[in-house]
Design a protein around this motif. Sequence first.
Motif, PDB file in Angstrom:
ATOM      1  N   ASN A 112       0.828  -1.211   0.000  1.00  0.00           N
ATOM      2  CA  ASN A 112       0.000   0.000   0.000  1.00  0.00           C
ATOM      3  C   ASN A 112       0.865   1.265   0.000  1.00  0.00           C
ATOM      4  OD1 ASN A 112      -2.368  -1.480   0.015  1.00  0.00           O
ATOM      5  ND2 ASN A 112      -2.536  -1.470   2.246  1.00  0.00           N
ATOM      6  N   LEU A 113       1.964   1.236   0.771  1.00  0.00           N
ATOM      7  CA  LEU A 113       2.834   2.408   0.826  1.00  0.00           C
ATOM      8  C   LEU A 113       3.535   2.630  -0.512  1.00  0.00           C
ATOM      9  CD1 LEU A 113       4.038   4.707   2.450  1.00  0.00           C
ATOM     10  CD2 LEU A 113       5.815   3.129   3.268  1.00  0.00           C
ATOM     11  N   SER A 114       3.978   1.562  -1.157  1.00  0.00           N
ATOM     12  CA  SER A 114       4.618   1.691  -2.470  1.00  0.00           C
ATOM     13  C   SER A 114       3.652   2.283  -3.485  1.00  0.00           C
ATOM     14  CB  SER A 114       5.110   0.321  -2.946  1.00  0.00           C
ATOM     15  OG  SER A 114       6.140  -0.167  -2.114  1.00  0.00           O
ATOM     16  N   LEU A 115       2.418   1.791  -3.482  1.00  0.00           N
ATOM     17  CA  LEU A 115       1.422   2.305  -4.422  1.00  0.00           C
ATOM     18  C   LEU A 115       1.043   3.746  -4.093  1.00  0.00           C
ATOM     19  CD1 LEU A 115      -0.897  -0.825  -4.806  1.00  0.00           C
ATOM     20  CD2 LEU A 115       0.923  -0.045  -6.330  1.00  0.00           C
ATOM     21  N   LEU A 116       1.017   4.086  -2.791  1.00  0.00           N
ATOM     22  CA  LEU A 116       0.715   5.460  -2.396  1.00  0.00           C
ATOM     23  C   LEU A 116       1.797   6.416  -2.882  1.00  0.00           C
ATOM     24  CD1 LEU A 116      -0.906   7.580  -0.823  1.00  0.00           C
ATOM     25  CD2 LEU A 116       0.368   6.911   1.240  1.00  0.00           C
ATOM     26  N   ILE A 117       3.056   6.028  -2.731  1.00  0.00           N
ATOM     27  CA  ILE A 117       4.157   6.872  -3.210  1.00  0.00           C
ATOM     28  C   ILE A 117       4.056   7.065  -4.715  1.00  0.00           C
ATOM     29  CG2 ILE A 117       6.665   6.955  -3.530  1.00  0.00           C
ATOM     30  CD1 ILE A 117       6.955   5.645  -0.796  1.00  0.00           C
ATOM     31  N   VAL A 118       3.747   5.993  -5.439  1.00  0.00           N
ATOM     32  CA  VAL A 118       3.567   6.101  -6.890  1.00  0.00           C
ATOM     33  C   VAL A 118       2.422   7.057  -7.208  1.00  0.00           C
ATOM     34  CG1 VAL A 118       2.878   4.838  -8.965  1.00  0.00           C
ATOM     35  CG2 VAL A 118       4.556   3.847  -7.412  1.00  0.00           C
ATOM     36  N   ALA A 119       1.319   6.945  -6.467  1.00  0.00           N
ATOM     37  CA  ALA A 119       0.146   7.784  -6.724  1.00  0.00           C
ATOM     38  C   ALA A 119       0.433   9.257  -6.471  1.00  0.00           C
ATOM     39  CB  ALA A 119      -1.027   7.329  -5.851  1.00  0.00           C
ATOM     40  N   VAL A 120       1.367   9.563  -5.566  1.00  0.00           N
ATOM     41  CA  VAL A 120       1.715  10.953  -5.290  1.00  0.00           C
ATOM     42  C   VAL A 120       2.774  11.447  -6.270  1.00  0.00           C
ATOM     43  CG1 VAL A 120       2.713  12.533  -3.593  1.00  0.00           C
ATOM     44  CG2 VAL A 120       1.113  10.757  -2.861  1.00  0.00           C
TER      45      VAL A 120
END
Length: 269
Positions: free
Chosen positions: A56-64
Amino acid sequence: MRTSRTTTIALRSVALLYLVGLLAVPIAVILWRTFEPGIGAFVESVQTPAAISALNLSLLIVAVVVPLNVVFGVVTAIALARWRVPFRGVVQAVVDLPFAVSPIVVGVSLIMLWGVTGWFGGLQETTGVKVIFGLPGMVIATIFVTLPFVVREVEPVLHEIGTEQEQAASTLGASAWQTFWRITLPAIRWGLTYGVVLTVARALGEFGAVIMVSSGFPGVSQTLTLLVHSRYIDDHNTYGAYAAATLLMGLALATLLFMTLLDRKRSTR
């Protein structure tokens, strides 16, 4: 220069052996070690709270990171291709800087800037925002290492399409935003998409800069790459590291497949 058939076959064989030894064998070993105990063991390993939080954190960083780099990349590419930018060479060098600087150096620089004793170290005391060892620091580090991709994919397209259509639209009364939305953006869409895919792939796999500005605590600031490192080095959980690496590799392969499909579609146009 023409080469004989024997030389061509030999060169291709060497290249193939190089790729097999460098890529195929390590990937095959990871997949074999991951799925040797069965699919159930893999699913169980990637469904732990730490693994889910890391994903989830990896995808969140990508999304930002991706939207910010898209905006910056497009604006910078347009400025370099269309405007007379002062110190153009300096701007070009800054854009290419992440290609030359080690991610570890990036992490150290961010600590010097945003750490407790850094230039902006008082930000946490005044605003309560924790940059280093928190999500903001990880996002900033990832933004820096992925900075050039959109710019370097969009700028050549802008040079290729020229300015005739944009000038015609402006002559007909179109505003700058209308010209960008209806003329420029459709013309650069494939280069922009390709840059976005490269940014996603780089952001997912970033390790060096992120590990310097992350606490590495599971469920707090641990991405998939940090999870692989933690399981293998700190926890001596070899199978868990292989499973997390396989999950990360699956995301990377999906990104690579998408990039390949886009490249084929773009080449047919």
